[in-house]
Design an enzyme around this catalytic site. Structure first.
Site, PDB file in Angstrom:
ATOM      1  N   ASP A 179     -14.663  10.555   8.540  1.00  0.00           N
ATOM      2  CA  ASP A 179     -13.647   9.545   8.239  1.00  0.00           C
ATOM      3  C   ASP A 179     -12.287  10.227   8.342  1.00  0.00           C
ATOM      4  OD1 ASP A 179     -13.925   6.572   6.776  1.00  0.00           O
ATOM      5  OD2 ASP A 179     -11.963   7.519   6.513  1.00  0.00           O
TER       6      ASP A 179
ATOM      7  N   ARG B   9       0.820  -1.224   0.000  1.00  0.00           N
ATOM      8  CA  ARG B   9       0.000   0.000   0.000  1.00  0.00           C
ATOM      9  C   ARG B   9       0.847   1.265   0.000  1.00  0.00           C
ATOM     10  NH1 ARG B   9      -5.456  -1.294   3.517  1.00  0.00           N
ATOM     11  NH2 ARG B   9      -6.180  -2.903   2.101  1.00  0.00           N
TER      12      ARG B   9
HETATM   13  C1  SAM Z   1     -13.885  -0.741   6.324  1.00  0.00           C
HETATM   14  S1  SAM Z   1     -14.363   0.953   6.321  1.00  0.00           S
HETATM   15  C2  SAM Z   1     -15.945   0.851   7.102  1.00  0.00           C
HETATM   16  C3  SAM Z   1     -16.991   1.680   6.392  1.00  0.00           C
HETATM   17  C4  SAM Z   1     -18.407   1.566   6.952  1.00  0.00           C
HETATM   18  N1  SAM Z   1     -18.459   1.980   8.332  1.00  0.00           N
HETATM   19  C5  SAM Z   1     -18.925   0.159   6.813  1.00  0.00           C
HETATM   20  O1  SAM Z   1     -19.034  -0.563   7.802  1.00  0.00           O
HETATM   21  O2  SAM Z   1     -19.232  -0.239   5.688  1.00  0.00           O
HETATM   22  C6  SAM Z   1     -13.307   1.594   7.639  1.00  0.00           C
HETATM   23  C7  SAM Z   1     -13.133   3.109   7.561  1.00  0.00           C
HETATM   24  O3  SAM Z   1     -12.534   3.545   8.794  1.00  0.00           O
HETATM   25  C8  SAM Z   1     -11.712   4.649   8.509  1.00  0.00           C
HETATM   26  N2  SAM Z   1     -10.762   4.859   9.626  1.00  0.00           N
HETATM   27  C9  SAM Z   1      -9.668   4.128   9.961  1.00  0.00           C
HETATM   28  N3  SAM Z   1      -9.048   4.660  11.031  1.00  0.00           N
HETATM   29  C10 SAM Z   1      -9.779   5.748  11.398  1.00  0.00           C
HETATM   30  C11 SAM Z   1      -9.645   6.715  12.434  1.00  0.00           C
HETATM   31  N4  SAM Z   1      -8.643   6.671  13.320  1.00  0.00           N
HETATM   32  N5  SAM Z   1     -10.564   7.698  12.504  1.00  0.00           N
HETATM   33  C12 SAM Z   1     -11.593   7.760  11.610  1.00  0.00           C
HETATM   34  N6  SAM Z   1     -11.773   6.877  10.610  1.00  0.00           N
HETATM   35  C13 SAM Z   1     -10.879   5.881  10.504  1.00  0.00           C
HETATM   36  C14 SAM Z   1     -11.053   4.263   7.192  1.00  0.00           C
HETATM   37  O4  SAM Z   1     -10.554   5.375   6.499  1.00  0.00           O
HETATM   38  C15 SAM Z   1     -12.182   3.545   6.458  1.00  0.00           C
HETATM   39  O5  SAM Z   1     -12.837   4.399   5.540  1.00  0.00           O
END
Ligand code: SAM
Length: 293
Positions: free
Chosen positions: A163, A53
């Protein structure tokens, strides 16, 4: 020696990924850095994933070694632009419209009817999609709310969608999706809440203003303290993000979420994210659904 930021195109393109390897020491350095800035805890078996990545970031800067990239992040990134690009590259953003549909059913069968019928309800109804990725979760919440409360508008329903990844937030705010992504939306809802793309946008759909007006996208790192919100929420969706955090971080976030939920309000987690303990704050009321006490 500080890495050169000026090497562009040609050299970057001849540095092919297959020649980039990450040593254990480099992986540990970056892993700690990522953990400190995002809360994301990467185990040893994520080494290849990190290598792959971040390879495009090394290519972008014409770097051959992950240790040089680490130096760039720590010493040569005063504005934090590379930190942001690194975070955007490292996050996993998989999501879908109406993913884990039982949560949306629970809202339309229990939470929204009770809210609608409560004469003493506080206005607006506040929902938070706490790791919204490209926005499918937030727009699914908006459709579910409008279906249950058709006379409500943006004065009555506010959906905060946050996000840490700026790329996904920009895509979310555009409200544009491919038809493949939109295939998870029931046909009637797709017709009611989305416009079909024409010409250059053939094969795409775009959320109608009625849907977009309910959802407010903002950048937020869940690790940051304090969170900037002042009002409390009726429902939080914090799904499929806690799995990337370690147990102490998860426990802390559960407590902080309790702090921004109204009494009796709901917290939805992803299918593999159970809450252990914290019985003083939450009671389970369904599969990965918790109610604040
Ligand atoms: C797998 S997606 C989940 C999306 C949605 N909640 C779902 O369940 O379909 C995880 C998201 O968490 C975000 N993320 C990761 N670490 C984070 C943080 N410290 N604060 C906010 N968002 C975060 C990532 O950028 C990503 O878009």
């Amino acid at each position: 020696m500080a890495p050169s930021h000026t090497v562009t195109g040609k050299l970057s393109s001849i540095l092919d990924d297959s020649r980039l390897t990450i040593s254990d020491a480099e992986f540990r350095q970056l892993r700690e850095f990522i953990h400190a800035h995002t809360g994301i805890a990467l185990s040893e078996h994520k080494k290849a994933l990190v290598c792959s990545r971040l390879s495009k970031r090394l290519r972008h800067h014409g770097l051959r070694h992950y240790s040089d990239y680490y130096v760039l992040l720590v010493e040569n990134d005063p504005e934090g632009a590379e930190l942001m690009a690194m975070i955007n590259a490292i996050t996993t953003n998989k999501t879908d419209f109406f993913r884990e549909p039982h949560h949306f059913r629970f809202l339309s069968e229990h939470v929204f009817p009770a809210y609608r019928q409560n004469p003493g309800r506080e206005r607006p109804l506040r929902l938070w999609s706490a790791a919204s990725s490209t926005g499918e979760e937030a727009y699914s919440l908006a459709m579910t709310a409008l279906e249950a409360m058709p006379s409500f508008n943006e004065q009555d329903i506010r959906i905060l969608a946050t996000d840490i990844d700026t790329d996904v937030l920009a895509r979310a705010a555009s409200g544009v999706y491919t038809q493949t992504q939109a295939s998870h939306i029931p046909e009637a809802l797709l017709r009611r809440y989305f416009l079909k793309g024409q010409g250059a946008h053939q094969g795409e759909v775009m959320a109608k203003p009625v849907l977009k007006s309910l959802v407010h996208f903002h950048w937020l790192n869940l690790q940051e303290e304090p969170w900037p919100m002042h009002e409390k929420f009726d429902v939080i969706f914090c799904r499929n993000v806690l799995i990337y955090f370690d147990k102490p971080t998860q426990q802390k976030l559960f407590r902080r979420m309790a702090g921004v939920l109204k009494k009796d309000a709901y917290l939805m987690l992803g299918h593999s994210e159970a809450m252990h303990g914290l019985n003083d704050l939450f009671k389970p009321v369904g599969h990965s659904i918790y109610q604040k006490k």
